[in-house]
Design a protein around this motif. Sequence first.
Motif, mmCIF file in Angstrom:
data_model
loop_
_atom_site.group_PDB
_atom_site.id
_atom_site.type_symbol
_atom_site.label_atom_id
_atom_site.label_comp_id
_atom_site.label_asym_id
_atom_site.label_seq_id
_atom_site.Cartn_x
_atom_site.Cartn_y
_atom_site.Cartn_z
ATOM 1 N N ALA A 80 0.836 -1.199 0.000
ATOM 2 C CA ALA A 80 0.000 0.000 0.000
ATOM 3 C C ALA A 80 0.868 1.246 0.000
ATOM 4 N N GLY A 81 0.369 2.291 -0.657
ATOM 5 C CA GLY A 81 1.009 3.599 -0.613
ATOM 6 C C GLY A 81 1.907 3.895 -1.797
ATOM 7 N N ASP A 82 2.148 5.188 -1.993
ATOM 8 C CA ASP A 82 2.943 5.650 -3.132
ATOM 9 C C ASP A 82 4.385 5.162 -3.060
ATOM 10 N N ALA A 83 4.968 5.194 -1.875
ATOM 11 C CA ALA A 83 6.377 4.793 -1.747
ATOM 12 C C ALA A 83 6.560 3.316 -2.094
ATOM 13 N N ALA A 84 5.633 2.476 -1.648
ATOM 14 C CA ALA A 84 5.728 1.054 -1.971
ATOM 15 C C ALA A 84 5.598 0.826 -3.469
ATOM 16 N N LEU A 85 4.695 1.546 -4.103
ATOM 17 C CA LEU A 85 4.516 1.391 -5.546
ATOM 18 C C LEU A 85 5.751 1.855 -6.293
ATOM 19 N N ALA A 86 6.312 2.994 -5.905
ATOM 20 C CA ALA A 86 7.516 3.506 -6.571
ATOM 21 C C ALA A 86 8.667 2.509 -6.454
ATOM 22 N N ALA A 87 8.816 1.897 -5.280
ATOM 23 C CA ALA A 87 9.891 0.918 -5.088
ATOM 24 C C ALA A 87 9.678 -0.302 -5.968
ATOM 25 N N LEU A 88 8.454 -0.754 -6.099
ATOM 26 C CA LEU A 88 8.179 -1.939 -6.911
ATOM 27 C C LEU A 88 8.439 -1.686 -8.389
ATOM 28 N N VAL A 89 7.990 -0.537 -8.919
ATOM 29 C CA VAL A 89 8.179 -0.299 -10.352
ATOM 30 C C VAL A 89 9.647 -0.046 -10.687
ATOM 31 N N ALA A 90 10.423 0.382 -9.699
ATOM 32 C CA ALA A 90 11.850 0.583 -9.926
ATOM 33 C C ALA A 90 12.653 -0.700 -9.733
ATOM 34 N N GLY A 91 12.027 -1.751 -9.199
ATOM 35 C CA GLY A 91 12.737 -2.979 -8.877
ATOM 36 C C GLY A 91 12.764 -3.991 -10.002
ATOM 37 N N ASP A 92 13.044 -5.230 -9.637
ATOM 38 C CA ASP A 92 13.302 -6.286 -10.613
ATOM 39 C C ASP A 92 12.059 -7.082 -11.028
ATOM 40 N N ASP A 93 10.893 -6.709 -10.511
ATOM 41 C CA ASP A 93 9.692 -7.502 -10.796
ATOM 42 C C ASP A 93 8.925 -7.035 -12.022
ATOM 43 N N CYS A 94 9.435 -6.032 -12.728
ATOM 44 C CA CYS A 94 8.791 -5.604 -13.973
ATOM 45 C C CYS A 94 9.818 -5.032 -14.930
ATOM 46 N N ASP A 95 9.535 -5.181 -16.213
ATOM 47 C CA ASP A 95 10.364 -4.590 -17.269
ATOM 48 C C ASP A 95 9.650 -3.394 -17.903
ATOM 49 N N THR A 96 8.310 -3.455 -17.886
ATOM 50 C CA THR A 96 7.466 -2.465 -18.551
ATOM 51 C C THR A 96 6.452 -1.949 -17.548
ATOM 52 N N VAL A 97 6.180 -0.653 -17.616
ATOM 53 C CA VAL A 97 5.224 -0.033 -16.701
ATOM 54 C C VAL A 97 4.162 0.699 -17.506
ATOM 55 N N VAL A 98 2.902 0.314 -17.319
ATOM 56 C CA VAL A 98 1.780 1.049 -17.897
ATOM 57 C C VAL A 98 1.341 2.064 -16.851
ATOM 58 N N ALA A 99 1.647 3.332 -17.085
ATOM 59 C CA ALA A 99 1.370 4.395 -16.111
ATOM 60 C C ALA A 99 0.018 5.018 -16.435
ATOM 61 N N ALA A 100 -1.031 4.505 -15.797
ATOM 62 C CA ALA A 100 -2.392 4.952 -16.101
ATOM 63 C C ALA A 100 -3.138 5.411 -14.855
ATOM 64 N N ILE A 101 -2.400 5.811 -13.814
ATOM 65 C CA ILE A 101 -3.046 6.396 -12.636
ATOM 66 C C ILE A 101 -3.479 7.811 -13.000
ATOM 67 N N VAL A 102 -4.711 8.148 -12.705
ATOM 68 C CA VAL A 102 -5.254 9.454 -13.093
ATOM 69 C C VAL A 102 -4.756 10.529 -12.143
ATOM 70 N N GLY A 103 -4.387 11.680 -12.721
ATOM 71 C CA GLY A 103 -4.051 12.849 -11.919
ATOM 72 C C GLY A 103 -2.611 12.867 -11.441
ATOM 73 N N ALA A 104 -2.311 13.885 -10.615
ATOM 74 C CA ALA A 104 -0.954 14.064 -10.104
ATOM 75 C C ALA A 104 -0.520 12.921 -9.200
ATOM 76 N N ALA A 105 -1.460 12.103 -8.745
ATOM 77 C CA ALA A 105 -1.117 10.956 -7.890
ATOM 78 C C ALA A 105 -0.198 9.972 -8.586
ATOM 79 N N GLY A 106 -0.185 9.968 -9.908
ATOM 80 C CA GLY A 106 0.657 9.023 -10.633
ATOM 81 C C GLY A 106 2.077 9.483 -10.867
ATOM 82 N N LEU A 107 2.422 10.686 -10.409
ATOM 83 C CA LEU A 107 3.719 11.259 -10.757
ATOM 84 C C LEU A 107 4.888 10.501 -10.144
#
Length: 390
Positions: A80-107
């Motif tokens: 849960a939370g923005d910090a956890a999500l940022a850490a996951l997308v920067a880590g080794d569990d994904c190669d591609t990121v579909v950034a479709a969070i609406v609004g400034a919350a996705g920054l």
Amino acid sequence: MQRVAVLGATGSIGGSALDVIARHPGVMRASILAAGRNVAALVALCATHRPAHAVIGDEAALPALRDGLREAGCATRAHAGDAALAALVAGDDCDTVVAAIVGAAGLESTLAAARAGKRLLLANKESLVLAGELLMQAARAGGATIVPIDSEHNAIFQCLHGRDADARVRRVTLTASGGPFRGRSRAELAGVTPAQAVAHPKWSMGPKISVDSATLMNKGLELIEARHLFGLPEDRLEVLVHPQSLVHSLVEFIDGSVLAQLGLPDMRTALAVGLGWPQRLESGVGALDLATQGPLEFGPPDLETFPCLRLAREALRAGGTAPATLNAANEVAVSAFLQGRIGFLSIAALVEDALAAIAVEPAASLEALRGIDARARRHAERAIATGAIR
């Protein structure tokens, strides 16, 4: 195997992305799914797609997410939370990121993916509008590949064969459907309801982006995005109203040639381009039969009736923090309209008021941009609360 993080998985773009991913089980899989508050919908998606991780934006909803995943028999790990999500997308569990969070919350998560050098399928337009210079710098430094998923920018990307625009490009034209109120006068828009504004004639989208389409702010934000994505000055970016929504953008070159990308209005086309580029993937979108479509119409936008497009262009010209002010005030205004607190025409009035009241500063850092974002939101909320703009 391409591992894909789908941020905003419970929204319309997230659903389209998961549909394309599911069509290629031997090539790609959804490894991370993220949503804002809808725990039940996120759990249902996890039960279908079996990602390694699920992230809910609302930290208070983490126990419910854990319980839901356990009850569904999913081994998916809950976060849960923005910090956890940022850490996951920067880590080794994904190669591609579909950034479709609406609004400034996705920054934050979008910037994290760019810094980590991921393939970034960018559908969160606020990341470019609010912090375009910072995002593009992060992508260059991290070696990230950005493939825009807005149909218009994806069309330009295809026409340019994935390269930046250069001196050979004379002009880029983004097309606009005109939204549900195309052809109406300003007086006719005074009493429109949120239900009417979200009823887009061509695209199936969420409420916020649908209202932006109705005001033409969506097209204004896309002008700002195009400036950053393709390195083009404002005077080489144009908008044409094209109600059939079959021609998604046009690129004119200095020799007089014009390339256009056409297709049915279905986000799966752009997502398949992003997931497969430079190869082509089956998207599930049907063939375009021009013989059955009838005439294709084009015309200039009505800036008097739809001033948000003019305001966005003015913010683009001003540069610095002006686009951040525009975006923040617009988010507050659209939310207030959807809640019935202001009228449709007051959306543009609130944005114009914020742009006039808040001085433009250099977009020097994310902290500065967040400060302007917060200031613009407070200003717009105060204008609504005091009745200065109804």
